[in-house]
Write an enzyme that holds these catalytic residues in place. Sequence first.
Site, mmCIF file in Angstrom:
data_model
loop_
_atom_site.group_PDB
_atom_site.id
_atom_site.type_symbol
_atom_site.label_atom_id
_atom_site.label_comp_id
_atom_site.label_asym_id
_atom_site.label_seq_id
_atom_site.Cartn_x
_atom_site.Cartn_y
_atom_site.Cartn_z
ATOM 1 N N GLY A 10 0.813 -1.212 0.000
ATOM 2 C CA GLY A 10 0.000 0.000 0.000
ATOM 3 C C GLY A 10 0.853 1.273 0.000
ATOM 4 O O GLY A 10 2.082 1.223 -0.158
ATOM 5 N N TYR A 11 0.184 2.372 0.159
ATOM 6 C CA TYR A 11 0.826 3.695 0.042
ATOM 7 C C TYR A 11 1.954 3.872 1.067
ATOM 8 O O TYR A 11 3.135 4.036 0.705
ATOM 9 C CB TYR A 11 -0.263 4.759 0.200
ATOM 10 C CG TYR A 11 0.201 6.186 0.313
ATOM 11 C CD1 TYR A 11 1.159 6.714 -0.562
ATOM 12 C CD2 TYR A 11 -0.349 7.033 1.272
ATOM 13 C CE1 TYR A 11 1.557 8.044 -0.467
ATOM 14 C CE2 TYR A 11 0.028 8.361 1.364
ATOM 15 C CZ TYR A 11 0.991 8.864 0.500
ATOM 16 O OH TYR A 11 1.373 10.174 0.605
ATOM 17 N N ILE A 12 1.630 3.811 2.329
ATOM 18 C CA ILE A 12 2.655 4.075 3.351
ATOM 19 C C ILE A 12 3.584 2.864 3.470
ATOM 20 O O ILE A 12 4.805 3.001 3.635
ATOM 21 C CB ILE A 12 2.002 4.417 4.712
ATOM 22 C CG1 ILE A 12 0.997 5.572 4.530
ATOM 23 C CG2 ILE A 12 3.054 4.792 5.743
ATOM 24 C CD1 ILE A 12 0.089 5.804 5.716
ATOM 25 N N LYS A 84 -9.297 1.706 5.213
ATOM 26 C CA LYS A 84 -8.994 3.041 5.775
ATOM 27 C C LYS A 84 -9.951 4.172 5.386
ATOM 28 O O LYS A 84 -9.643 5.321 5.654
ATOM 29 C CB LYS A 84 -7.581 3.433 5.368
ATOM 30 C CG LYS A 84 -7.382 3.577 3.863
ATOM 31 C CD LYS A 84 -6.125 4.352 3.524
ATOM 32 C CE LYS A 84 -5.979 4.508 2.033
ATOM 33 N NZ LYS A 84 -4.824 5.269 1.622
ATOM 34 N N SER A 124 -3.817 6.421 14.133
ATOM 35 C CA SER A 124 -4.178 7.644 13.408
ATOM 36 C C SER A 124 -4.527 8.744 14.404
ATOM 37 O O SER A 124 -5.038 8.472 15.496
ATOM 38 C CB SER A 124 -5.401 7.339 12.543
ATOM 39 O OG SER A 124 -5.975 8.514 12.061
ATOM 40 N N ALA A 125 -4.318 9.983 13.981
ATOM 41 C CA ALA A 125 -4.724 11.125 14.793
ATOM 42 C C ALA A 125 -6.237 11.154 14.983
ATOM 43 O O ALA A 125 -6.744 11.884 15.845
ATOM 44 C CB ALA A 125 -4.268 12.422 14.138
ATOM 45 N N THR A 126 -6.943 10.335 14.205
ATOM 46 C CA THR A 126 -8.395 10.260 14.353
ATOM 47 C C THR A 126 -8.784 9.796 15.766
ATOM 48 O O THR A 126 -9.891 10.070 16.220
ATOM 49 C CB THR A 126 -8.992 9.346 13.248
ATOM 50 O OG1 THR A 126 -10.374 9.600 13.128
ATOM 51 C CG2 THR A 126 -8.768 7.880 13.519
ATOM 52 N N TYR A 148 -14.315 3.427 11.448
ATOM 53 C CA TYR A 148 -12.883 3.332 11.139
ATOM 54 C C TYR A 148 -12.061 3.751 12.356
ATOM 55 O O TYR A 148 -11.134 3.046 12.783
ATOM 56 C CB TYR A 148 -12.535 4.212 9.927
ATOM 57 C CG TYR A 148 -11.045 4.430 9.764
ATOM 58 C CD1 TYR A 148 -10.223 3.413 9.295
ATOM 59 C CD2 TYR A 148 -10.448 5.649 10.110
ATOM 60 C CE1 TYR A 148 -8.846 3.602 9.169
ATOM 61 C CE2 TYR A 148 -9.082 5.849 9.981
ATOM 62 C CZ TYR A 148 -8.282 4.822 9.517
ATOM 63 O OH TYR A 148 -6.926 5.007 9.405
ATOM 64 N N LYS A 152 -9.300 1.687 15.053
ATOM 65 C CA LYS A 152 -7.934 2.087 15.440
ATOM 66 C C LYS A 152 -7.811 2.131 16.962
ATOM 67 O O LYS A 152 -6.832 1.643 17.540
ATOM 68 C CB LYS A 152 -7.591 3.459 14.839
ATOM 69 C CG LYS A 152 -7.427 3.436 13.329
ATOM 70 C CD LYS A 152 -6.191 2.646 12.917
ATOM 71 C CE LYS A 152 -6.149 2.330 11.450
ATOM 72 N NZ LYS A 152 -5.160 1.348 11.053
ATOM 73 N N LEU A 199 -7.448 15.277 0.720
ATOM 74 C CA LEU A 199 -7.265 16.544 0.006
ATOM 75 C C LEU A 199 -6.188 16.500 -1.082
ATOM 76 O O LEU A 199 -6.437 16.901 -2.221
ATOM 77 C CB LEU A 199 -6.931 17.639 1.035
ATOM 78 C CG LEU A 199 -6.663 19.021 0.447
ATOM 79 C CD1 LEU A 199 -7.914 19.574 -0.231
ATOM 80 C CD2 LEU A 199 -6.181 19.976 1.546
ATOM 81 N N ASP A 294 -16.111 16.359 9.905
ATOM 82 C CA ASP A 294 -14.825 17.071 9.856
ATOM 83 C C ASP A 294 -14.662 17.995 11.066
ATOM 84 O O ASP A 294 -15.633 18.520 11.603
ATOM 85 C CB ASP A 294 -14.730 17.929 8.584
ATOM 86 C CG ASP A 294 -14.115 17.165 7.424
ATOM 87 O OD1 ASP A 294 -13.792 15.988 7.605
ATOM 88 O OD2 ASP A 294 -13.974 17.756 6.341
#
Length: 337
Positions: A10-12, A84, A124-126, A148, A152, A199, A294
């Site tokens: 994946g991305y990270i 995610k 995650s900061a979430t 989600y 976490k 974003l 948000d």
Amino acid sequence: MTVLVTGGAGYIGSHTCLELLQTGQDVLVLDNLANSSEEPLRRVQEITGKHLDFVEGDIRDTELLDKLFSQRQIDSVVHFAGLKAVGESTQIPLDYYENNVWGSVNLLQAMQRAGVCKFVFSSSATVYGDPHTVPILENFPLKVTNPYGRTKLMVEDICRDLASSDNRWQIALLRYFNPAGAHPSGRIGEQPSGIPNNLVPYITQVAIGKREFLSVFGDDYDTPDGTGVRDYLHVVDLAIGHLKALDRLGTQQGCVAYNLGTGQGYSVLQMVKAFEKASSKEIPYQITPRRPGDIACCYADPAFAEAELNWKAEKGLDEMMADSWRWQSQNPEGFGE
Ligand code: NAD
Ligand code: UD1
């Protein structure tokens, strides 16, 4: 000694595999390719000139995990595998709980059977929800608002319980702020499936003409220009954070959470301007209503990670945007699948 990287395609994960290979580590990737392909791993090997092992498979496959741990000298596990998308998690919550929570439990059980106790988890900061103040410190109250985020926080809680039950466990919970950017080679980066939620990939898709304009979700927040403020972190800095966490696990006891962020917040409109500067492309945008769920402003206090992990984000916004643009413009179809 081998590092098992779940979700390494994946991305990270792919950026982290690249950094691991560059420091001479043996890497074994386990990924079910649910949100990726083998192509990033092929490119990681091409960039580094080093080999990694890949097994296509699932963290929920107990037999496969036992086989991997018995066949390979695995010393530590970096666990990226998971679903995610916040919006999707409200539609199919059971898939999120099964994949992210049960999958993690299954992985930890296999580690326990194999006597492998070093674990780095993608949190995650979430988990901070809507913080009372910024910057956010690791000891702020944890509060989640969607499935989600709950997965976490549940895995964080499971890790804390596990480490309290047995002092052999050495666990780093890495709370990422907003990862963005791509490897400076332009060969690997983020490939969102469908319409990007985040974003920066949305902006880059507007720049290549895939999307007509950016919707700016609200300009009436209590922030300097009214648009949302976040802590955008270069994915290469983030990848290096995992290597620092692995180093630290050698001496760290128990389960410890670290913020991985820059400490600097930027608004949506500042991000648009920075991208326009880096790419010389104009990004048309329209102000639209706020996106449900948000928050106004979120950025890290990264001092603890600096003190404990000797890690600090080195790359700034201009570099992040230049690297995002290089990746997107040279790979308009991502990895091409
Ligand atoms: P990604 O979707 O690009 O990578 C996740 C990888 O895990 C994919 O390659 C996917 O195929 C694989 N995978 C999913 N379920 C699996 C399973 N059951 N078994 C094996 N492989 C599986 O996502 P990413 O952006 O690289 O994120 C990596 C981790 O970091 C995730 O856990 C994510 O929740 C977390 N995270 C990401 C962000 C972000 O903004 N990207 C922010 C905070 C936390
Ligand atoms: C989102 C997730 C969060 C996850 C994080 C990193 C939600 C509600 N939250 O957070 O759980 O940890 O990504 O993956 O999805 N924006 C626009 N237009 C867009 C996209 C975003 O204006 O098309 C704004 C958002 O309102 C926000 C900022 O840009 O102010 C960043 O958005 P995004 O990249 O989605 O990250 P987060 O909102 O921090």
